[in-house]
Write a protein that holds these residues in place. Sequence first.
Motif, PDB file in Angstrom:
ATOM      1  N   ARG A 197      -0.845  -4.855  -5.526  1.00  0.00           N
ATOM      2  CA  ARG A 197      -2.227  -4.407  -5.523  1.00  0.00           C
ATOM      3  C   ARG A 197      -2.355  -3.298  -6.574  1.00  0.00           C
ATOM      4  O   ARG A 197      -1.429  -2.510  -6.771  1.00  0.00           O
ATOM      5  CB  ARG A 197      -2.655  -3.868  -4.151  1.00  0.00           C
ATOM      6  CG  ARG A 197      -2.628  -4.901  -3.037  1.00  0.00           C
ATOM      7  CD  ARG A 197      -3.647  -6.009  -3.236  1.00  0.00           C
ATOM      8  NE  ARG A 197      -3.697  -6.917  -2.096  1.00  0.00           N
ATOM      9  CZ  ARG A 197      -2.883  -7.956  -1.905  1.00  0.00           C
ATOM     10  NH1 ARG A 197      -1.917  -8.206  -2.794  1.00  0.00           N
ATOM     11  NH2 ARG A 197      -3.000  -8.728  -0.839  1.00  0.00           N
ATOM     12  N   GLU A 224     -10.459   6.084  -5.086  1.00  0.00           N
ATOM     13  CA  GLU A 224     -11.160   5.805  -3.830  1.00  0.00           C
ATOM     14  C   GLU A 224     -10.782   4.439  -3.249  1.00  0.00           C
ATOM     15  O   GLU A 224     -11.043   4.168  -2.074  1.00  0.00           O
ATOM     16  CB  GLU A 224     -12.670   5.888  -4.041  1.00  0.00           C
ATOM     17  CG  GLU A 224     -13.267   4.818  -4.940  1.00  0.00           C
ATOM     18  CD  GLU A 224     -13.242   5.166  -6.417  1.00  0.00           C
ATOM     19  OE1 GLU A 224     -13.926   4.465  -7.192  1.00  0.00           O
ATOM     20  OE2 GLU A 224     -12.540   6.134  -6.790  1.00  0.00           O
ATOM     21  N   ARG A 225     -10.162   3.589  -4.032  1.00  0.00           N
ATOM     22  CA  ARG A 225      -9.761   2.269  -3.551  1.00  0.00           C
ATOM     23  C   ARG A 225      -8.394   2.277  -2.875  1.00  0.00           C
ATOM     24  O   ARG A 225      -8.019   1.308  -2.207  1.00  0.00           O
ATOM     25  CB  ARG A 225      -9.714   1.275  -4.721  1.00  0.00           C
ATOM     26  CG  ARG A 225     -11.043   1.005  -5.394  1.00  0.00           C
ATOM     27  CD  ARG A 225     -10.897  -0.108  -6.431  1.00  0.00           C
ATOM     28  NE  ARG A 225     -10.409  -1.336  -5.808  1.00  0.00           N
ATOM     29  CZ  ARG A 225      -9.805  -2.326  -6.471  1.00  0.00           C
ATOM     30  NH1 ARG A 225      -9.608  -2.219  -7.767  1.00  0.00           N
ATOM     31  NH2 ARG A 225      -9.394  -3.407  -5.842  1.00  0.00           N
ATOM     32  N   SER A 266      -6.891   3.781  -0.296  1.00  0.00           N
ATOM     33  CA  SER A 266      -6.753   3.642   1.165  1.00  0.00           C
ATOM     34  C   SER A 266      -6.968   2.202   1.609  1.00  0.00           C
ATOM     35  O   SER A 266      -6.215   1.673   2.437  1.00  0.00           O
ATOM     36  CB  SER A 266      -7.744   4.565   1.876  1.00  0.00           C
ATOM     37  OG  SER A 266      -7.424   5.923   1.640  1.00  0.00           O
ATOM     38  N   ASP A 267      -7.974   1.550   1.049  1.00  0.00           N
ATOM     39  CA  ASP A 267      -8.245   0.160   1.421  1.00  0.00           C
ATOM     40  C   ASP A 267      -7.126  -0.764   0.958  1.00  0.00           C
ATOM     41  O   ASP A 267      -6.743  -1.696   1.675  1.00  0.00           O
ATOM     42  CB  ASP A 267      -9.574  -0.302   0.817  1.00  0.00           C
ATOM     43  CG  ASP A 267     -10.777   0.333   1.496  1.00  0.00           C
ATOM     44  OD1 ASP A 267     -10.614   0.850   2.620  1.00  0.00           O
ATOM     45  OD2 ASP A 267     -11.872   0.319   0.897  1.00  0.00           O
ATOM     46  N   ALA A 322      -4.126  -0.298   3.240  1.00  0.00           N
ATOM     47  CA  ALA A 322      -4.393  -0.958   4.526  1.00  0.00           C
ATOM     48  C   ALA A 322      -4.245  -2.469   4.404  1.00  0.00           C
ATOM     49  O   ALA A 322      -3.691  -3.133   5.296  1.00  0.00           O
ATOM     50  CB  ALA A 322      -5.798  -0.597   5.014  1.00  0.00           C
ATOM     51  N   GLU A 323      -4.702  -3.004   3.295  1.00  0.00           N
ATOM     52  CA  GLU A 323      -4.598  -4.446   3.046  1.00  0.00           C
ATOM     53  C   GLU A 323      -3.138  -4.884   2.980  1.00  0.00           C
ATOM     54  O   GLU A 323      -2.760  -5.916   3.543  1.00  0.00           O
ATOM     55  CB  GLU A 323      -5.316  -4.760   1.735  1.00  0.00           C
ATOM     56  CG  GLU A 323      -5.474  -6.232   1.423  1.00  0.00           C
ATOM     57  CD  GLU A 323      -6.264  -6.445   0.147  1.00  0.00           C
ATOM     58  OE1 GLU A 323      -5.857  -7.297  -0.662  1.00  0.00           O
ATOM     59  OE2 GLU A 323      -7.287  -5.739  -0.043  1.00  0.00           O
TER      60      GLU A 323
END
Length: 258
Positions: free
Chosen positions: A17, A24-25, A27-28, A31-32
């Motif tokens: 990833r 800001e991306r 954390s997402d 989590a992914e």
Amino acid sequence: MRKLGYVEGDNLAIEYRFAEGKAERLSDLVAELLKLKPDVLVVAGTPAVRAAQEASTSVPIVMATTNDPIGSGFVEGLARPGGNITGLSNLSTDLSPKLMEMLRSIAPKLSRVAILVNPTNQSHAPVVASLRAAAQGVNLEIGTVEAATPQEIERAFSSMNQQSAGAVIVAADAFFIQQGRQIADLARKHWMPSVFSFREQVDAGGLMSYGQHLADNFRRAATYVDKIFKGAKPADCRLSSRPNLNWSSTSKRPRRLA
């Protein structure tokens, strides 16, 4: 990983990833990746390590590069990290005075230097403090300019001109590495000598660098992944802060791994 006996698609699965310079991306994206149940999570850069630390206290995390892992609260100590995080430190704070020294060696009459920092990167505060301390004894003024987007980098160089900065030190940051060519081009456009922490940014057109080779850091991070795959606990894996430094310059002007 191949040299250590792992073959993707055979005994290794890797999920990638990339935040594309947008903190800001992170954390997402973390989590992914964690939803995929990785055996080890590899991250690079202080903001990415912070996002991983906040997301999990159990999945082993290997830092490919970060500044001041103890001061940032990622580990308890270099010899015994004590948690689920281990890996490598790039020592950017300790090495930052060397970057100033390099600039002064090619521009001895410098009176003002700008530091390009990313406001989303918490590790830049101690780097700036270190540079300010080093500047006090050599009659140099230090000014900081922030940027977290390509547009802000463009404006940052205009601000440096307004501040009459004679050179720029670019703080170690994943986004700045991604934007290496833009930064190098702007430095040349404004006739401003530029110095970086990573050779990759000189390869993109920057003037000079002093620090670790990122590709080498990732190769060394693979040895930590291997140890964890074989049963080692991150809490017991000594962090590497061995500088393994390189200097570079250009003639151009200014099991499941996620």
